[in-house]
Design a protein around this motif. Structure first.
Motif, PDB file in Angstrom:
ATOM      1  N   ARG A   1       0.810  -0.790  -0.230  1.00 22.46           N
ATOM      2  CA  ARG A   1      -0.229  -0.106   0.006  1.00 22.46           C
ATOM      3  C   ARG A   1       0.404   0.881   0.108  1.00 22.46           C
ATOM      4  NH1 ARG A   1      -3.759  -1.393   5.130  1.00 22.46           N
ATOM      5  NH2 ARG A   1      -3.624  -3.359   4.914  1.00 22.46           N
ATOM      6  N   ASN A   2       1.770   0.889   1.009  1.00 14.17           N
ATOM      7  CA  ASN A   2       2.798   2.312   0.979  1.00 14.17           C
ATOM      8  C   ASN A   2       3.852   2.345   1.798  1.00 14.17           C
ATOM      9  OD1 ASN A   2       4.182   4.528   1.630  1.00 14.17           O
ATOM     10  ND2 ASN A   2       2.538   6.439   1.069  1.00 14.17           N
ATOM     11  N   PRO A   3       4.891   1.581   0.659  1.00 10.83           N
ATOM     12  CA  PRO A   3       5.963   1.161   1.718  1.00 10.83           C
ATOM     13  C   PRO A   3       6.857   1.894   2.351  1.00 10.83           C
ATOM     14  CG  PRO A   3       6.238   1.479  -0.842  1.00 10.83           C
ATOM     15  CD  PRO A   3       4.685   1.879  -0.297  1.00 10.83           C
ATOM     16  N   VAL A   4       6.848   3.265   2.193  1.00 13.60           N
ATOM     17  CA  VAL A   4       7.701   4.515   3.080  1.00 13.60           C
ATOM     18  C   VAL A   4       7.281   3.997   4.540  1.00 13.60           C
ATOM     19  CG1 VAL A   4       7.858   6.666   3.184  1.00 13.60           C
ATOM     20  CG2 VAL A   4       8.171   5.830   1.575  1.00 13.60           C
ATOM     21  N   ARG A   5       5.711   4.524   4.699  1.00  8.41           N
ATOM     22  CA  ARG A   5       5.041   4.378   5.618  1.00  8.41           C
ATOM     23  C   ARG A   5       4.416   2.762   6.128  1.00  8.41           C
ATOM     24  NH1 ARG A   5       1.320   8.578   3.659  1.00  8.41           N
ATOM     25  NH2 ARG A   5      -0.278   6.462   3.726  1.00  8.41           N
TER      26      ARG A   5
END
Length: 508
Positions: free
Chosen positions: A492-496
């Motif tokens: 979904r959001n690899p950073v978060r």
């Protein structure tokens, strides 16, 4: 769609190395946790894709659930170009159908060839109508009990658990804004290019798809047998499921009627005749009982309702801890159990068989024990042979685990023990953290996880697997292995590190 079964062929590539084989089907599992959404892509004889979508929903307790489902539907549109050949709606629970309502503005642009549902959703079926009447009466009673408990103070620990449990069960039936699950199911039905959905029941002729001559689809459930629909965990634990049942009638009546003023009221579950005793409201108001010589009100205030005057002996000052005013609504827990398990047992169960190899992929929705046990005697005449459920399970190489891996959704003897293929692999649409948040305890269940890990040699993928949150996440096993040729995923959001949006498997 043709309903005539196709003759079984010889496996043309059985000796080819696993990695060299073309996938029989590609399955994209969306990873919303407590909720199901699965996109199956088959390749037709002319090379074009055939898309089947099974469910699209998320549990009401999931934070930003509608936004996540909107992301899923947007990805579906991107992957399919907005063309779904068959939409399968397994059963009427919010975590399987919510997306068709909350993302209806996105789904309305899709072209859907046909919608498949179980016979239990057919408004023209008398038995389905009886079941629907039960669901309606049960929901009304549970809503009333939930609202009453929400407004009461000083609930004991047991009734607090009942209140919380009711909220969890009602979450399967209503959205965060109070939408009915029926509205979501009906929104899915309206997506069909046909005038109405196609309804299925177990044991009918295997389905074949035009352009997919190597595929047969068997319908295993839901059962017609009422006992199987209401069967929960074991044969001795059955609950009534007809015309609302005494639990729904008693609870509804008690919530709506002043029993003291209505001479026609009958409580089917009361252990005493109505002329025995004094109504609690009368006792608390200081009214006399049937025997005027006994001050029921004083006795009740001293030994039950409290607090009393500070001049009273210490042991008599506050006996309010004894109050059980709300405990009669504990019956709502039993009724909620009937409703939840009964609806899960109405799941449409599909087994996909590839004729050349005989390999089977099983999608049981949220089928619980009653549904599973009803399959054991099913038989299908196919050409000169007879196909049995036991044979289908023995040849099953891929399992979408039912009901998020809960304890009573995958039986041992009539389920896992019959899945004997050495190539078995599995996917569990689950999120342990969300299950704990809604007080469901261990979900997925440890014993089922252990058994699956042993049977699959570790080829189990969970929607909450940590590796799905990374841009280049890899499962613990290395494909190709068993029935899995390849695995791909998108976070979904690899950073978060928000977890996976989907995980996709090529199956053979």
């Amino acid at each position: 769609m043709s309903r005539r079964p196709t003759a079984r062929r010889r496996p043309a590539d059985a000796t080819a190395p696993l990695a060299a084989r073309a996938p029989a089907v590609t399955v994209r599992h969306y990873c919303q946790g407590i909720g199901d959404c699965h996109l199956l892509t088959f390749t037709k004889a002319d090379g074009s894709p055939f898309r089947m979508l099974i469910d699209c929903g998320i549990h009401v307790s999931i934070t930003d659930g509608p936004a996540l489902v909107a992301d899923i539907v947007a990805d579906l549109k991107k992957e399919t170009g907005g063309r779904i050949d068959v939409l399968v709606v397994t059963h009427e629970h919010w975590d399987h159908v919510s997306g068709f309502l909350t993302s209806n503005d996105l789904f309305k642009d899709f072209a859907v060839g046909d919608v498949w549902m179980a016979w239990t959703e057919n408004p023209g079926d008398p038995e389905a109508a009886e079941l629907d009447k039960f669901k309606g009466q049960a929901l009304a009673a549970l809503q009333g009990a939930s609202q009453k408990l929400d407004g009461m103070q000083g609930l004991n620990p047991y009734m607090k658990r009942v209140r919380d449990g009711l909220q969890a069960v009602l979450g399967f039936q209503f959205g965060a804004a109070g939408e009915r699950v029926r509205s979501a199911r009906d929104a899915a039905a309206k997506l069909s290019a046909k005038p109405s959905p196609t309804y299925f029941e177990p044991g009918g002729p295997p389905q074949s798809i035009e352009g997919l001559p190597n595929l047969r689809i068997y319908v295993l459930g839901p059962p017609r047998d009422k006992a199987a629909l209401r069967l929960e965990e074991k044969a001795s634990e059955m609950f009534p499921l007809a015309s609302g049942g005494p639990f729904a009638r008693a609870l509804s009546s008690a919530l709506k009627i002043n029993q003291a003023d209505d001479p026609t009221y009958i409580d089917e579950l009361s252990p005493f005749e109505r002329n025995v005793g004094t109504p609690l409201s009368a006792a608390l108001n200081g009214e006399k009982g049937a025997d005027a010589s006994i001050d029921i009100g004083a006795f009740t205030r001293r030994h039950y309702s409290g607090p009393v005057s500070s001049a009273a002996p210490m042991e008599d000052r506050d006996q309010s801890w004894r109050r059980i005013d709300a405990d009669w609504m504990g019956i709502a827990a039993d009724l909620a159990l009937q409703l939840d398990r009964g609806v899960n047992n109405t799941s449409l169960v599909l087994a996909f068989e590839f004729i050349d190899s005989g390999r089977v992929f099983l999608f049981p929705g949220d089928a619980q024990i009653g549904n599973w046990l009803s399959w054991k005697d099913l038989k299908w005449p196919v050409e000169q042979a007879t196909v049995t459920t036991v044979a289908l399970l023995a040849r099953t190489v891929y399992l979408k685990v039912a009901h998020h891996g809960s304890q009573n959704a995958t039986p041992q003897k009539q389920g896992l023990d019959l899945l004997t293929s050495p190539d078995l692999s599995a996917f569990i649409p689950t999120n342990q953290g969300d299950a704990e948040k809604v007080k469901w305890g261990k979900m997925p269940y440890d014993a089922i996880l252990t058994a699956l890990a042993a049977k699959t040699k570790g080829r189990v993928i969970r929607a909450d697997d940590k590796w799905l949150a990374g841009a280049n996440g890899k499962p613990a096993f290395a494909p190709p292995s068993g029935s899995i040729l390849a695995v791909r995923s998108e976070p979904r959001n690899p950073v978060r590190g928000e977890g996976g949006l989907w995980v996709e498997v090529d199956l053979v």
